[in-house]
Design a protein around this motif. Structure first.
Motif, PDB file in Angstrom:
ATOM      1  N   ARG A 156       0.888  -1.131  -0.015  1.00 37.42           N
ATOM      2  CA  ARG A 156      -0.091   0.036   0.025  1.00 37.42           C
ATOM      3  C   ARG A 156       0.994   1.053  -0.130  1.00 37.42           C
ATOM      4  N   SER A 157       1.833   1.234   0.900  1.00 38.61           N
ATOM      5  CA  SER A 157       2.840   2.260   1.119  1.00 38.61           C
ATOM      6  C   SER A 157       3.595   2.636  -0.368  1.00 38.61           C
ATOM      7  N   TRP A 158       4.207   1.488  -0.994  1.00 32.44           N
ATOM      8  CA  TRP A 158       4.878   1.670  -2.236  1.00 32.44           C
ATOM      9  C   TRP A 158       4.161   2.134  -3.273  1.00 32.44           C
ATOM     10  N   LEU A 159       2.548   1.824  -3.386  1.00 34.83           N
ATOM     11  CA  LEU A 159       1.726   2.459  -4.551  1.00 34.83           C
ATOM     12  C   LEU A 159       1.368   3.892  -4.215  1.00 34.83           C
ATOM     13  N   PHE A 160       1.461   4.270  -3.005  1.00 34.02           N
ATOM     14  CA  PHE A 160       1.372   5.880  -2.612  1.00 34.02           C
ATOM     15  C   PHE A 160       2.434   6.367  -3.228  1.00 34.02           C
ATOM     16  N   ASN A 161       3.599   6.001  -2.973  1.00 37.47           N
ATOM     17  CA  ASN A 161       4.980   6.652  -3.376  1.00 37.47           C
ATOM     18  C   ASN A 161       5.060   6.635  -4.876  1.00 37.47           C
ATOM     19  N   GLU A 162       4.533   5.848  -5.530  1.00 38.49           N
ATOM     20  CA  GLU A 162       4.506   5.916  -6.973  1.00 38.49           C
ATOM     21  C   GLU A 162       3.742   6.881  -7.448  1.00 38.49           C
ATOM     22  N   VAL A 163       2.612   6.993  -6.815  1.00 39.02           N
ATOM     23  CA  VAL A 163       1.514   7.917  -7.310  1.00 39.02           C
ATOM     24  C   VAL A 163       2.161   9.480  -6.877  1.00 39.02           C
ATOM     25  N   LEU A 164       2.841   9.671  -5.779  1.00 39.52           N
ATOM     26  CA  LEU A 164       3.477  10.815  -5.283  1.00 39.52           C
ATOM     27  C   LEU A 164       4.424  11.394  -6.197  1.00 39.52           C
ATOM     28  N   ALA A 165       5.174  10.202  -6.710  1.00 35.42           N
ATOM     29  CA  ALA A 165       6.472  10.303  -7.522  1.00 35.42           C
ATOM     30  C   ALA A 165       6.050  11.299  -8.896  1.00 35.42           C
TER      31      ALA A 165
ATOM     32  N   LEU B 128      -4.229   5.710  -0.367  1.00 34.90           N
ATOM     33  CA  LEU B 128      -3.722   4.668   0.274  1.00 34.90           C
ATOM     34  C   LEU B 128      -4.860   3.766  -0.285  1.00 34.90           C
ATOM     35  N   TRP B 129      -4.199   2.773  -1.195  1.00 36.30           N
ATOM     36  CA  TRP B 129      -5.433   1.978  -1.948  1.00 36.30           C
ATOM     37  C   TRP B 129      -6.098   0.961  -1.190  1.00 36.30           C
ATOM     38  N   GLY B 130      -7.208   0.631  -1.548  1.00 30.31           N
ATOM     39  CA  GLY B 130      -7.973  -0.441  -0.504  1.00 30.31           C
ATOM     40  C   GLY B 130      -9.133  -1.098  -1.669  1.00 30.31           C
ATOM     41  N   ASP B 131      -9.988  -1.498  -0.914  1.00 31.31           N
ATOM     42  CA  ASP B 131     -11.188  -2.209  -1.960  1.00 31.31           C
ATOM     43  C   ASP B 131     -11.900  -1.391  -2.690  1.00 31.31           C
ATOM     44  N   GLY B 132     -11.807  -1.430  -3.856  1.00 29.09           N
ATOM     45  CA  GLY B 132     -12.331  -0.175  -4.650  1.00 29.09           C
ATOM     46  C   GLY B 132     -11.411   0.816  -5.314  1.00 29.09           C
ATOM     47  N   GLY B 133      -9.927   0.768  -4.686  1.00 34.96           N
ATOM     48  CA  GLY B 133      -8.935   1.452  -5.370  1.00 34.96           C
ATOM     49  C   GLY B 133      -8.869   2.791  -4.611  1.00 34.96           C
ATOM     50  N   THR B 134      -9.272   3.841  -5.189  1.00 32.45           N
ATOM     51  CA  THR B 134      -9.223   5.179  -4.932  1.00 32.45           C
ATOM     52  C   THR B 134     -10.430   5.935  -4.676  1.00 32.45           C
ATOM     53  N   THR B 135     -10.721   6.908  -3.860  1.00 28.92           N
ATOM     54  CA  THR B 135     -11.674   7.686  -3.601  1.00 28.92           C
ATOM     55  C   THR B 135     -11.622   8.866  -4.770  1.00 28.92           C
ATOM     56  N   ALA B 136     -10.623   9.244  -5.189  1.00 32.85           N
ATOM     57  CA  ALA B 136     -10.544  10.062  -6.362  1.00 32.85           C
ATOM     58  C   ALA B 136     -11.552  10.113  -7.513  1.00 32.85           C
ATOM     59  N   SER B 137     -11.643  11.047  -8.242  1.00 35.75           N
ATOM     60  CA  SER B 137     -12.502  11.103  -9.227  1.00 35.75           C
ATOM     61  C   SER B 137     -11.821  12.280 -10.269  1.00 35.75           C
ATOM     62  N   GLY B 138     -12.288  11.864 -11.583  1.00 36.09           N
ATOM     63  CA  GLY B 138     -12.033  12.641 -12.733  1.00 36.09           C
ATOM     64  C   GLY B 138     -10.571  12.391 -13.292  1.00 36.09           C
ATOM     65  N   PRO B 139     -10.010  13.357 -13.695  1.00 31.51           N
ATOM     66  CA  PRO B 139      -8.263  13.245 -14.239  1.00 31.51           C
ATOM     67  C   PRO B 139      -7.683  12.571 -13.200  1.00 31.51           C
ATOM     68  N   LEU B 140      -7.577  12.888 -11.854  1.00 30.18           N
ATOM     69  CA  LEU B 140      -7.083  12.558 -10.714  1.00 30.18           C
ATOM     70  C   LEU B 140      -7.111  10.843 -10.517  1.00 30.18           C
ATOM     71  N   GLU B 141      -8.527  10.554 -10.638  1.00 25.83           N
ATOM     72  CA  GLU B 141      -8.787   9.153 -10.608  1.00 25.83           C
ATOM     73  C   GLU B 141      -8.043   8.086 -11.730  1.00 25.83           C
TER      74      GLU B 141
ATOM     75  N   PHE C 110      -5.842  -5.915  -3.430  1.00 32.02           N
ATOM     76  CA  PHE C 110      -6.669  -5.084  -2.672  1.00 32.02           C
ATOM     77  C   PHE C 110      -8.124  -5.606  -3.035  1.00 32.02           C
ATOM     78  N   SER C 111      -8.584  -6.409  -4.124  1.00 31.11           N
ATOM     79  CA  SER C 111      -9.658  -6.472  -4.590  1.00 31.11           C
ATOM     80  C   SER C 111     -10.590  -7.263  -3.559  1.00 31.11           C
ATOM     81  N   VAL C 112      -9.962  -8.102  -2.783  1.00 22.96           N
ATOM     82  CA  VAL C 112     -10.742  -8.803  -1.600  1.00 22.96           C
ATOM     83  C   VAL C 112     -10.424  -8.607  -0.036  1.00 22.96           C
ATOM     84  N   THR C 113      -9.874  -7.413   0.264  1.00 20.05           N
ATOM     85  CA  THR C 113      -9.326  -7.176   1.633  1.00 20.05           C
ATOM     86  C   THR C 113     -10.497  -6.296   2.488  1.00 20.05           C
ATOM     87  N   ARG C 114     -11.276  -5.855   1.818  1.00 15.81           N
ATOM     88  CA  ARG C 114     -12.218  -5.160   2.451  1.00 15.81           C
ATOM     89  C   ARG C 114     -11.717  -4.042   3.206  1.00 15.81           C
TER      90      ARG C 114
END
Length: 349
Positions: free
Chosen positions: A229-238, A255-268, A285-289
């Protein structure tokens, strides 16, 4: 994945200086700030201030990690490991001052004797009684005094970079230590079976004869999952650092979770495209709830000040909120050589 990126872009396009970190433990001082316990906690008083079932002690430690101290306190206080609380993990290779709570109902008369025994192991800086156990992240923050040695770079350039750090902050990356040596925690994460992360054994994780199955507590899986989860955040931040949008007011990353991200539009779209490049982690993250969350892209130290102790020695003082890392902000300016790792490797060799 045979090789993981563990060093991400800096806000200035490159580091402008280098220095040695933790040449001695006294070069890295951490003081946990827990205001509701700091006042009225004189250990010289005849009776421990405050009231409640939990004896809270602020200890100074060097060379011991937080969990080891907590276990030793449980042994000395004759209570369960679970009955010892603390707000966060502190570095072993440093001088750290932090609070611990010990569940000792009805034992107020024995506080002085116990404190004396503990003080023989670690200096007791303050003591107080309170009604509840200390919890992770409950502290207000951490104060740091960090001394860098063997600093290379022009003083004026470094001073300007530090002034910029005080003004806009640094990218809020998770530190490489979270990912294990060479990304080992990420290697293990991609080999996890996502379907097992929510599966619970009817026998409570016990095998024949009531013995606990190896790894049934899932603690290692949680570690690897957190690393992913932390590594994926770092990749987006980069990516946000590279396009210059990381320091926008209120900017956050996933911080990725079930459903991915709460962002919308171009950011999503940006965040999903980046995560999709590492399907082995994304599939976890597809089955972690686990609910998707957001984390600030920038971290700005409070009350940052610095002074040159010598031509190649720089002392920095600042405060960070829980979950923010001193090495992260310093690495935005300095190429750091952690001398405690060198000492550890020598001892292991």
């Amino acid at each position: 994945m045979s090789q993981w990126r563990l060093d991400w872009p800096t806000s200035g396009g490159g580091r402008i200086a280098s220095g040695r970190l933790k040449t001695t433990p006294g070069d890295f001082i951490v003081d946990e700030l827990l205001e509701f316990l700091e006042s009225g906690s004189d250990v010289e008083a005849d009776a421990t201030p405050g009231s409640g079932e939990h004896l809270c002690l602020k200890l100074e430690k060097v060379g011991d990690n937080t969990e080891y101290v907590a276990r030793e306190l449980a042994r000395m206080a004759d209570c369960r490991n679970f009955d010892v609380g603390f707000c966060g993990l502190k570095d072993r290779h440093a001088v750290t001052r932090q609070w611990f709570s010990l569940y000792r109902p009805g034992c107020e008369a024995q506080d002085a004797s116990l404190i004396e025994d503990i003080a023989a192991r670690w200096p007791v800086l303050a003591a107080s009684r309170q009604a509840r156990k200390l919890r992770r992240g409950e502290h207000k923050g951490n104060g740091f005094i960090v001394t860098l040695r063997a600093v290379t770079g022009e003083h004026e350039v470094i001073d300007r970079a530090l002034a910029r750090l005080a003004d806009i902050g640094a990218p809020n990356y998770f530190g490489p230590q979270r990912f294990g040596n060479g990304g080992a925690n990420l290697d293990r994460a991609v080999h996890l079976d996502p379907a097992t992360l929510n599966r619970r054994s009817r026998s409570g994780g016990k095998g024949r004869g009531g013995k606990k199955r190896a790894g049934s507590d899932g603690s290692k899986n949680v570690l690897y999952f957190s690393a992913a989860r932390s590594w994926l955040f770092n990749e987006v931040l980069a990516a946000r650092v590279e396009d210059g949008s990381w320091a926008e007011a209120g900017a956050t990353g996933p911080l990725w979770g079930d459903g991915g991200t709460t962002a919308s539009g171009p950011l999503e779209t940006l965040e999903r495209d980046i995560v999709a490049q590492t399907p082995g982690l994304a599939s976890l993250f597809s089955v972690t709830r686990m609910k998707p969350e957001r984390r600030p892209l920038a971290v700005k130290p409070e009350r940052l000040s610095w002074q040159w102790l010598a031509d190649d020695s720089l002392e920095l003082t600042f405060v960070l909120s829980p979950g923010q890392y001193a090495t992260t902000i310093l690495s935005d300016i300095f190429e750091l050589e952690d001398m405690s790792l060198s000492r550890h490797n020598e001892q292991q060799g």
